[in-house]
Write a protein that holds these residues in place. Sequence first.
Motif, PDB file in Angstrom:
ATOM      1  N   LYS A   5      39.541 -23.572  34.705  1.00 60.74           N
ATOM      2  CA  LYS A   5      39.905 -22.680  33.597  1.00 60.74           C
ATOM      3  C   LYS A   5      38.702 -22.433  32.689  1.00 60.74           C
ATOM      4  N   LEU A   6      37.971 -23.482  32.390  1.00 62.92           N
ATOM      5  CA  LEU A   6      36.795 -23.346  31.514  1.00 62.92           C
ATOM      6  C   LEU A   6      35.690 -22.513  32.177  1.00 62.92           C
ATOM      7  N   GLU A   7      35.491 -22.700  33.487  1.00 63.58           N
ATOM      8  CA  GLU A   7      34.491 -21.904  34.198  1.00 63.58           C
ATOM      9  C   GLU A   7      34.909 -20.436  34.246  1.00 63.58           C
ATOM     10  N   ALA A   8      36.186 -20.169  34.409  1.00 63.96           N
ATOM     11  CA  ALA A   8      36.688 -18.790  34.410  1.00 63.96           C
ATOM     12  C   ALA A   8      36.493 -18.160  33.039  1.00 63.96           C
ATOM     13  N   LYS A   9      36.764 -18.971  31.988  1.00 58.40           N
ATOM     14  CA  LYS A   9      36.569 -18.467  30.621  1.00 58.40           C
ATOM     15  C   LYS A   9      35.089 -18.193  30.361  1.00 58.40           C
ATOM     16  N   ARG A  10      34.219 -19.113  30.855  1.00 52.83           N
ATOM     17  CA  ARG A  10      32.775 -18.931  30.697  1.00 52.83           C
ATOM     18  C   ARG A  10      32.321 -17.651  31.392  1.00 52.83           C
ATOM     19  N   ASP A  11      32.798 -17.418  32.584  1.00 49.69           N
ATOM     20  CA  ASP A  11      32.429 -16.217  33.334  1.00 49.69           C
ATOM     21  C   ASP A  11      32.929 -14.958  32.625  1.00 49.69           C
ATOM     22  N   SER A  12      34.123 -15.050  32.084  1.00 51.24           N
ATOM     23  CA  SER A  12      34.690 -13.916  31.353  1.00 51.24           C
ATOM     24  C   SER A  12      33.868 -13.622  30.093  1.00 51.24           C
ATOM     25  N   LEU A  13      33.510 -14.680  29.374  1.00 49.26           N
ATOM     26  CA  LEU A  13      32.694 -14.502  28.156  1.00 49.26           C
ATOM     27  C   LEU A  13      31.289 -13.989  28.494  1.00 49.26           C
ATOM     28  N   ALA A  14      30.727 -14.446  29.584  1.00 46.64           N
ATOM     29  CA  ALA A  14      29.400 -13.979  30.010  1.00 46.64           C
ATOM     30  C   ALA A  14      29.458 -12.489  30.343  1.00 46.64           C
ATOM     31  N   ALA A  15      30.534 -12.069  31.009  1.00 46.49           N
ATOM     32  CA  ALA A  15      30.691 -10.646  31.322  1.00 46.49           C
ATOM     33  C   ALA A  15      30.866  -9.836  30.036  1.00 46.49           C
ATOM     34  N   SER A  16      31.603 -10.384  29.075  1.00 42.17           N
ATOM     35  CA  SER A  16      31.789  -9.702  27.786  1.00 42.17           C
ATOM     36  C   SER A  16      30.463  -9.578  27.050  1.00 42.17           C
ATOM     37  N   ILE A  17      29.679 -10.636  27.074  1.00 42.75           N
ATOM     38  CA  ILE A  17      28.363 -10.606  26.416  1.00 42.75           C
ATOM     39  C   ILE A  17      27.479  -9.555  27.073  1.00 42.75           C
ATOM     40  N   GLU A  18      27.505  -9.479  28.383  1.00 41.97           N
ATOM     41  CA  GLU A  18      26.705  -8.488  29.104  1.00 41.97           C
ATOM     42  C   GLU A  18      27.133  -7.071  28.728  1.00 41.97           C
ATOM     43  N   ASP A  19      28.450  -6.840  28.670  1.00 39.09           N
ATOM     44  CA  ASP A  19      28.962  -5.528  28.278  1.00 39.09           C
ATOM     45  C   ASP A  19      28.564  -5.186  26.840  1.00 39.09           C
ATOM     46  N   LEU A  20      28.691  -6.178  25.966  1.00 38.59           N
ATOM     47  CA  LEU A  20      28.342  -5.951  24.566  1.00 38.59           C
ATOM     48  C   LEU A  20      26.849  -5.676  24.386  1.00 38.59           C
ATOM     49  N   ASN A  21      26.015  -6.354  25.142  1.00 39.51           N
ATOM     50  CA  ASN A  21      24.573  -6.100  25.081  1.00 39.51           C
ATOM     51  C   ASN A  21      24.248  -4.683  25.541  1.00 39.51           C
ATOM     52  N   LYS A  22      24.956  -4.201  26.585  1.00 39.11           N
ATOM     53  CA  LYS A  22      24.764  -2.822  27.046  1.00 39.11           C
ATOM     54  C   LYS A  22      25.193  -1.840  25.948  1.00 39.11           C
ATOM     55  N   GLU A  23      26.319  -2.141  25.300  1.00 37.43           N
ATOM     56  CA  GLU A  23      26.803  -1.268  24.220  1.00 37.43           C
ATOM     57  C   GLU A  23      25.831  -1.260  23.045  1.00 37.43           C
ATOM     58  N   ILE A  24      25.241  -2.403  22.754  1.00 34.68           N
ATOM     59  CA  ILE A  24      24.257  -2.475  21.661  1.00 34.68           C
ATOM     60  C   ILE A  24      23.068  -1.579  21.970  1.00 34.68           C
ATOM     61  N   VAL A  25      22.584  -1.621  23.197  1.00 36.99           N
ATOM     62  CA  VAL A  25      21.459  -0.777  23.606  1.00 36.99           C
ATOM     63  C   VAL A  25      21.834   0.697  23.465  1.00 36.99           C
ATOM     64  N   GLU A  26      23.045   1.052  23.943  1.00 36.04           N
ATOM     65  CA  GLU A  26      23.499   2.441  23.839  1.00 36.04           C
ATOM     66  C   GLU A  26      23.619   2.878  22.377  1.00 36.04           C
ATOM     67  N   LEU A  27      24.160   2.008  21.530  1.00 35.83           N
ATOM     68  CA  LEU A  27      24.299   2.333  20.105  1.00 35.83           C
ATOM     69  C   LEU A  27      22.936   2.490  19.424  1.00 35.83           C
ATOM     70  N   LYS A  28      21.990   1.668  19.791  1.00 34.23           N
ATOM     71  CA  LYS A  28      20.641   1.788  19.221  1.00 34.23           C
ATOM     72  C   LYS A  28      20.006   3.116  19.630  1.00 34.23           C
ATOM     73  N   GLU A  29      20.215   3.517  20.890  1.00 32.01           N
ATOM     74  CA  GLU A  29      19.681   4.805  21.351  1.00 32.01           C
ATOM     75  C   GLU A  29      20.351   5.957  20.606  1.00 32.01           C
ATOM     76  N   ALA A  30      21.673   5.872  20.448  1.00 31.05           N
ATOM     77  CA  ALA A  30      22.396   6.920  19.723  1.00 31.05           C
ATOM     78  C   ALA A  30      21.944   6.977  18.268  1.00 31.05           C
ATOM     79  N   ARG A  31      21.694   5.831  17.682  1.00 32.24           N
ATOM     80  CA  ARG A  31      21.219   5.783  16.293  1.00 32.24           C
ATOM     81  C   ARG A  31      19.840   6.429  16.175  1.00 32.24           C
ATOM     82  N   ALA A  32      18.954   6.139  17.117  1.00 40.49           N
ATOM     83  CA  ALA A  32      17.607   6.721  17.081  1.00 40.49           C
ATOM     84  C   ALA A  32      17.681   8.245  17.190  1.00 40.49           C
ATOM     85  N   ILE A  33      18.554   8.732  18.079  1.00 42.48           N
ATOM     86  CA  ILE A  33      18.724  10.184  18.226  1.00 42.48           C
ATOM     87  C   ILE A  33      19.264  10.786  16.935  1.00 42.48           C
ATOM     88  N   ALA A  34      20.265  10.122  16.348  1.00 42.78           N
ATOM     89  CA  ALA A  34      20.858  10.631  15.104  1.00 42.78           C
ATOM     90  C   ALA A  34      19.831  10.644  13.963  1.00 42.78           C
TER      91      ALA A  34
END
Length: 120
Positions: A5-34
Motif C-alpha cells: 500500500k505504501l509503495e503504491a501511494k509512493r508511486d501515485s505521489l511520484a506521478a502527481s509530482i511529475e504531473d505538477l512539475n510539468k504544469e509548473i513549466v507550462e504555467l511559467k511559459e504561459a506567464r512569460a508569454i503574457a
Amino acid sequence: SEMAKLEAKRDSLAASIEDLNKEIVELKEARAIAETERAEEKTENGKTIEEAQAGLDALNDAITLIDRFYKSSQKEAVDLSLAQQDPSADAPDAGFDNGEAYKGAQSESGGILGMLEGMK
C-alpha cells in the motif's frame, strides 16, 4: 500488504509530482508569454497616450487661436488711405461695408468654439 500500500501511494505521489512539475513549466511559459504581450501593449498604449496628448494640445491651440481671432476682429478696421482709387466703385457686395474689416461669422463663434470644447 502494508508495504504494498505504501509503495503504491509512493508511486501515485511520484506521478502527481511529475504531473505538477510539468504544469509548473507550462504555467511559467504561459506567464512569460503574457508578460511579453503586456509589455508590448504597454508600449502601444504609451504611444496612444502621447498621440492623444498631442491632439489635445493642437485642439487647445486651435481654440485659443479662433477665440483670439473672434475677439480681436471685432476691433479691426481697414486703412484705405493708400488706395489709388476708390475701392467702392468696383467692389461687389461682400456683406460688410468698404473699409470695414472682415470680422468673421461672430454669431457662429460660440458654436465653433463649443464644438471644439466638446471634442476635448
